[in-house]
Design a protein around this motif. Sequence first.
Motif, mmCIF file in Angstrom:
data_model
loop_
_atom_site.group_PDB
_atom_site.id
_atom_site.type_symbol
_atom_site.label_atom_id
_atom_site.label_comp_id
_atom_site.label_asym_id
_atom_site.label_seq_id
_atom_site.Cartn_x
_atom_site.Cartn_y
_atom_site.Cartn_z
ATOM 1 N N LEU A 129 0.848 -1.187 0.000
ATOM 2 C CA LEU A 129 0.000 0.000 0.000
ATOM 3 C C LEU A 129 0.885 1.239 0.000
ATOM 4 N N PRO A 130 0.429 2.334 -0.615
ATOM 5 C CA PRO A 130 -0.786 2.484 -1.416
ATOM 6 C C PRO A 130 -0.560 2.062 -2.867
ATOM 7 N N ARG A 131 -1.647 2.028 -3.622
ATOM 8 C CA ARG A 131 -1.604 1.696 -5.043
ATOM 9 C C ARG A 131 -2.488 2.665 -5.816
ATOM 10 N N TRP A 132 -2.071 2.990 -7.023
ATOM 11 C CA TRP A 132 -2.915 3.743 -7.957
ATOM 12 C C TRP A 132 -2.891 3.030 -9.299
ATOM 13 N N PRO A 133 -4.036 2.541 -9.764
ATOM 14 C CA PRO A 133 -5.301 2.345 -9.049
ATOM 15 C C PRO A 133 -5.143 1.335 -7.907
ATOM 16 N N LYS A 134 -6.126 1.278 -7.025
ATOM 17 C CA LYS A 134 -5.991 0.519 -5.785
ATOM 18 C C LYS A 134 -5.682 -0.949 -6.007
ATOM 19 N N GLU A 135 -6.284 -1.545 -7.040
ATOM 20 C CA GLU A 135 -6.146 -2.987 -7.226
ATOM 21 C C GLU A 135 -5.032 -3.359 -8.206
ATOM 22 N N VAL A 136 -4.257 -2.377 -8.662
ATOM 23 C CA VAL A 136 -3.234 -2.643 -9.674
ATOM 24 C C VAL A 136 -1.844 -2.377 -9.096
ATOM 25 N N HIS A 137 -0.982 -3.382 -9.164
ATOM 26 C CA HIS A 137 0.425 -3.189 -8.811
ATOM 27 C C HIS A 137 1.226 -3.260 -10.102
ATOM 28 N N GLY A 138 1.183 -2.175 -10.853
ATOM 29 C CA GLY A 138 1.882 -2.112 -12.120
ATOM 30 C C GLY A 138 3.287 -1.572 -11.946
ATOM 31 N N PRO A 139 3.944 -1.221 -13.041
ATOM 32 C CA PRO A 139 5.268 -0.600 -12.947
ATOM 33 C C PRO A 139 5.208 0.692 -12.130
ATOM 34 N N GLY A 169 2.018 -1.904 -21.582
ATOM 35 C CA GLY A 169 0.657 -1.480 -21.870
ATOM 36 C C GLY A 169 -0.316 -1.903 -20.778
ATOM 37 N N ILE A 170 -1.149 -0.972 -20.323
ATOM 38 C CA ILE A 170 -2.118 -1.255 -19.263
ATOM 39 C C ILE A 170 -3.444 -0.580 -19.612
ATOM 40 N N TYR A 171 -4.519 -1.333 -19.465
ATOM 41 C CA TYR A 171 -5.867 -0.798 -19.615
ATOM 42 C C TYR A 171 -6.528 -0.755 -18.244
ATOM 43 N N HIS A 172 -7.266 0.320 -17.978
ATOM 44 C CA HIS A 172 -7.990 0.419 -16.716
ATOM 45 C C HIS A 172 -9.130 1.422 -16.868
ATOM 46 N N ARG A 173 -10.176 1.219 -16.097
ATOM 47 C CA ARG A 173 -11.353 2.088 -16.190
ATOM 48 C C ARG A 173 -11.076 3.525 -15.748
ATOM 49 N N ASP A 174 -9.979 3.744 -15.002
ATOM 50 C CA ASP A 174 -9.681 5.090 -14.509
ATOM 51 C C ASP A 174 -9.017 5.982 -15.553
ATOM 52 N N HIS A 175 -8.718 5.437 -16.726
ATOM 53 C CA HIS A 175 -8.195 6.269 -17.813
ATOM 54 C C HIS A 175 -8.707 5.715 -19.132
ATOM 55 N N ASP A 176 -8.710 6.555 -20.146
ATOM 56 C CA ASP A 176 -9.241 6.162 -21.444
ATOM 57 C C ASP A 176 -8.272 5.233 -22.166
ATOM 58 N N GLY A 177 -8.733 4.045 -22.494
ATOM 59 C CA GLY A 177 -7.958 3.134 -23.318
ATOM 60 C C GLY A 177 -6.623 2.745 -22.712
ATOM 61 N N GLU A 178 -5.667 2.480 -23.592
ATOM 62 C CA GLU A 178 -4.326 2.070 -23.188
ATOM 63 C C GLU A 178 -3.574 3.277 -22.635
ATOM 64 N N TRP A 179 -2.955 3.122 -21.467
ATOM 65 C CA TRP A 179 -2.387 4.300 -20.800
ATOM 66 C C TRP A 179 -1.255 4.935 -21.594
ATOM 67 N N LEU A 180 -0.524 4.161 -22.395
ATOM 68 C CA LEU A 180 0.571 4.731 -23.181
ATOM 69 C C LEU A 180 0.052 5.727 -24.214
ATOM 70 N N ASP A 181 -1.175 5.500 -24.701
ATOM 71 C CA ASP A 181 -1.771 6.431 -25.662
ATOM 72 C C ASP A 181 -2.162 7.751 -25.011
#
Length: 332
Positions: free
Chosen positions: A118-128, A206-218
């Motif tokens: 903790l913490p995480r952004w988004p909460k359920e994602v432990h990405g790079p 590449g990561i998709y999530h509802r908190d941002h539009d489409g693929e975050w790299l775009d």
Amino acid sequence: MGSKPWLEPAVTPPVAAEDPPRTKPQRVRPYIYVYDVKPDFSTDILQYRIERAHCNYRQFQHGNLTSWIGYNAYALESMLHETFLASEHRTFDPEEADYFYVPIMWACLFDVYGWNPLPRWPKEVHGPRPYGAAMMQLETVRWLNATFPWFARRGGRDHIWLTATDEGACCVFKDVWPGIFLSHWGRTEFPHTSGSQYHADNYGTGIYHRDHDGEWLDQTSRTHACFDPKKDLVVPAFKRTEHFRSSPYVGASPVERSIFLFFRGDLRLAPGQDPECKYSRCIRQTLYNRSRAENWREKYNVLLGDQATVQGDYSLLLSQSLFCLVAPGGVG
């Protein structure tokens, strides 16, 4: 400054915490307003640290003593925040501000991600780590817009952000990018890809999530460069005070600057360290090899090397140099 007049341009007494101040020195332009940001983006992250020395440049001890942390690459974050708070440029009135500083713990989150769930952004994602920091920054902007009018007034162009990690602002969201970025990474080419050899710091996943539009790299690295010299500034990585003890700007007597160019650090020449120059971009290696082949030391008093090839007191060598090379890659 008494017997040390060379310090006068570099030392500024703190302005009294009054608005306007009733004591000298008076405030000077540009005026900078420092946000008291939501704890989620700042002090909470400090509390999630596992190591006490992480994210700080000093610690307070019994007897009102201060101990200086030997080295923390991300310590610039807390130091710059304190500097802005005591600055003669600070204003307590956002309506008169020329710039706004947003003191989120972008770099400290990198440390926390490596140790704490903790913490995480988004909460359920432990990405790079760049993804987590960029998402936290995006949430900060959403909070600013929901709470204050000042970010939206100029689309964030007068807001200052510090991204004190290896590849700086390469991965910030396009909604934040118009702001002013202080970064160690002055890379200007576009398009670009991550040069990190550490998987957790590679912003190219590449990561998709509802908190941002489409693929975050775009929405981030594919929309802008890492650095824009028209609005951004390169700032040095934080170094322990031992590096600067011979500097005239901290009280040492000035000495003749007889060294034309100086660099002593990790050359990444050992097998397997950086075989493709992915992060170092072969800059330090190329300059070192050319300096040896063309006798730059003898011809121009250029000192480039590592601890084995350039010996002597590091701080004194810095104080004797006209120019110092700050090359990407390595740990020095």
